[in-house]
Design a protein around this motif. Structure first.
Motif, mmCIF file in Angstrom:
data_model
loop_
_atom_site.group_PDB
_atom_site.id
_atom_site.type_symbol
_atom_site.label_atom_id
_atom_site.label_comp_id
_atom_site.label_asym_id
_atom_site.label_seq_id
_atom_site.Cartn_x
_atom_site.Cartn_y
_atom_site.Cartn_z
ATOM 1 N N UNK A 97 48.797 46.828 48.657
ATOM 2 C CA UNK A 97 48.954 45.817 47.612
ATOM 3 C C UNK A 97 49.378 46.488 46.314
ATOM 4 N N UNK A 98 50.288 45.841 45.603
ATOM 5 C CA UNK A 98 50.677 46.346 44.283
ATOM 6 C C UNK A 98 49.487 46.380 43.342
ATOM 7 N N UNK A 99 48.510 45.501 43.557
ATOM 8 C CA UNK A 99 47.327 45.476 42.697
ATOM 9 C C UNK A 99 46.552 46.783 42.749
ATOM 10 N N UNK A 100 46.608 47.480 43.888
ATOM 11 C CA UNK A 100 45.881 48.746 44.019
ATOM 12 C C UNK A 100 46.418 49.787 43.061
ATOM 13 N N UNK A 101 47.674 49.638 42.661
ATOM 14 C CA UNK A 101 48.296 50.562 41.711
ATOM 15 C C UNK A 101 48.216 50.047 40.286
ATOM 16 N N UNK A 102 48.230 48.745 40.124
ATOM 17 C CA UNK A 102 48.300 48.136 38.792
ATOM 18 C C UNK A 102 47.135 48.563 37.906
ATOM 19 N N UNK A 103 45.925 48.549 38.465
ATOM 20 C CA UNK A 103 44.753 48.834 37.649
ATOM 21 C C UNK A 103 44.578 50.292 37.283
ATOM 22 N N UNK B 164 40.721 58.475 53.653
ATOM 23 C CA UNK B 164 39.756 58.322 52.566
ATOM 24 C C UNK B 164 40.158 57.081 51.770
ATOM 25 N N UNK B 165 39.269 56.090 51.741
ATOM 26 C CA UNK B 165 39.566 54.839 51.048
ATOM 27 C C UNK B 165 38.967 54.844 49.651
ATOM 28 N N UNK B 166 39.800 54.572 48.668
ATOM 29 C CA UNK B 166 39.310 54.393 47.302
ATOM 30 C C UNK B 166 39.594 52.956 46.869
ATOM 31 N N UNK B 167 38.555 52.255 46.464
ATOM 32 C CA UNK B 167 38.690 50.870 46.006
ATOM 33 C C UNK B 167 39.088 50.875 44.542
ATOM 34 N N UNK B 168 40.280 50.373 44.249
ATOM 35 C CA UNK B 168 40.789 50.411 42.885
ATOM 36 C C UNK B 168 40.876 49.035 42.222
ATOM 37 N N UNK B 169 40.513 47.982 42.964
ATOM 38 C CA UNK B 169 40.496 46.650 42.347
ATOM 39 C C UNK B 169 39.705 45.686 43.223
ATOM 40 N N UNK B 170 39.333 44.589 42.635
ATOM 41 C CA UNK B 170 38.766 43.480 43.403
ATOM 42 C C UNK B 170 39.346 42.186 42.873
ATOM 43 N N UNK B 171 39.381 41.187 43.741
ATOM 44 C CA UNK B 171 39.866 39.867 43.367
ATOM 45 C C UNK B 171 38.687 38.891 43.448
ATOM 46 N N UNK B 172 38.428 38.213 42.338
ATOM 47 C CA UNK B 172 37.309 37.283 42.252
ATOM 48 C C UNK B 172 37.829 35.846 42.323
ATOM 49 N N UNK B 173 37.223 35.045 43.170
ATOM 50 C CA UNK B 173 37.669 33.665 43.330
ATOM 51 C C UNK B 173 37.431 32.860 42.058
ATOM 52 N N UNK B 174 38.399 32.027 41.712
ATOM 53 C CA UNK B 174 38.281 31.107 40.580
ATOM 54 C C UNK B 174 37.605 29.837 41.081
ATOM 55 N N UNK B 175 36.659 29.312 40.319
ATOM 56 C CA UNK B 175 35.810 28.229 40.820
ATOM 57 C C UNK B 175 36.453 26.849 40.801
ATOM 58 N N UNK B 176 37.457 26.640 39.964
ATOM 59 C CA UNK B 176 38.051 25.310 39.882
ATOM 60 C C UNK B 176 39.535 25.358 39.596
ATOM 61 N N UNK B 177 40.206 24.246 39.821
ATOM 62 C CA UNK B 177 41.626 24.155 39.505
ATOM 63 C C UNK B 177 41.829 23.958 38.005
ATOM 64 N N UNK B 178 42.937 24.446 37.463
ATOM 65 C CA UNK B 178 43.262 24.116 36.071
ATOM 66 C C UNK B 178 43.387 22.599 35.914
ATOM 67 N N UNK B 179 43.043 22.095 34.738
ATOM 68 C CA UNK B 179 43.102 20.649 34.518
ATOM 69 C C UNK B 179 44.480 20.084 34.822
ATOM 70 N N UNK B 180 45.518 20.824 34.449
ATOM 71 C CA UNK B 180 46.877 20.345 34.679
ATOM 72 C C UNK B 180 47.141 20.138 36.170
ATOM 73 N N UNK B 181 46.647 21.056 37.000
ATOM 74 C CA UNK B 181 46.838 20.923 38.444
ATOM 75 C C UNK B 181 46.011 19.772 39.005
ATOM 76 N N UNK B 182 44.768 19.649 38.570
ATOM 77 C CA UNK B 182 43.917 18.540 39.029
ATOM 78 C C UNK B 182 44.544 17.196 38.693
ATOM 79 N N UNK B 183 45.026 17.065 37.467
ATOM 80 C CA UNK B 183 45.649 15.813 37.048
ATOM 81 C C UNK B 183 46.912 15.533 37.858
ATOM 82 N N UNK B 184 47.678 16.581 38.153
ATOM 83 C CA UNK B 184 48.908 16.403 38.916
ATOM 84 C C UNK B 184 48.609 15.968 40.348
#
Length: 248
Positions: A54-60, A147-167
């Motif tokens: 993942x590109x995220x592994x390098x980004x951080x 050898x695995x090095x953990x360089x990032x984690x992804x945390x779930x977002x709990x809700x949709x943005x209001x704009x998406x919910x309304x749409x």
């Protein structure tokens, strides 16, 4: 009518730009939030190569890589997007696979067969905290030390943005793009929490792989399109197939 992009930021920006260039209206609802983790000092380690899914592994960790001996090692990237991030981070010898962890594993094995890589040298796997596939284990079964090095984690977002919910409530979204099993699950939970689950699942769900598609199918989606290969251009192809009968 808009296409909803659930990809995490900042990759959602590039996706939105590409979709708009294709004539789509876009709404963004990143379902996972990127959190970087520090790279442990690898100054004394003697690795043979780096592998990245993942590109995220390098980004951080990009700021930590300046002047690092790791930049001189071959880096095996899962696909061209990750390969581009590796080059931007300063890696000089970047080898790209064709878009999934299985192809990356096979590319590493092919390099050993071609005597471009020595199996005796450990591999450094820069990875996320939650892995969909045990790439390190698969390579370990084939005689590698990983050898695995953990360089990032992804945390779930709990809700949709209001704009998406309304749409969704106003039936103004024509399709949803899904990039991973975790983000698809987070989307389903967020849609349920926002009270728009029925509307969200009644429209085409375009998925980057069959594994991602299974998550939305299990939730009750009936219009599920799967990319022919695990990359964004193929996902856009799935979107076009999903909306082909519709005039935007």
């Amino acid at each position: 009518m808009a296409v909803l992009v659930t990809r995490p930021h900042p990759d959602d920006e590039a996706t939105a730009l590409s979709l708009r260039a294709r004539g789509f209206e876009v709404l963004k609802a990143p379902m996972l939030r990127f959190e970087p983790l520090p790279l442990h000092d690898e100054g004394e380690a003697a690795y043979g190569a780096v592998i990245v899914t993942s590109a995220n592994a390098l980004r951080g960790i990009a700021p930590q890589l300046a002047g690092s001996p790791l930049l001189k090692l071959p880096l095996f990237a899962v696909g061209e997007h990750t390969a581009s991030a590796a080059r931007d981070a300063g890696f000089e010898n970047v080898i790209s696979a064709s878009g999934d962890a299985g192809a990356l594993r096979d590319r590493v094995l092919a390099s050993v067969k071609a005597k471009e890589l020595k199996k005796a040298s450990p591999l450094l796997y820069l990875a996320g905290a939650d892995l969909a596939r045990d790439l390190a284990g698969e390579l370990g079964e084939r005689g590698f030390t990983v050898v695995t090095q953990t360089t990032y984690r992804m945390t779930a977002v709990s809700g949709l943005p209001y704009e998406a919910s309304d749409a969704f409530a106003a039936n103004r979204i024509e399709a949803v793009l899904h990039y991973s099993r975790r983000s698809a699950r987070a989307f389903l939970e967020a849609a349920r929490a926002s009270g728009v689950e029925i509307s969200a699942l009644s429209i085409p769900q375009c998925c980057i792989s069959e594994g991602v598609a299974s998550v939305v199918r299990d939730a009750g989606a009936t219009q599920v399109m799967v990319a022919v290969s695990p990359d964004e251009n193929a996902l856009f192809g799935a979107l076009d197939r999903a909306l082909r009968p519709v005039t935007r």
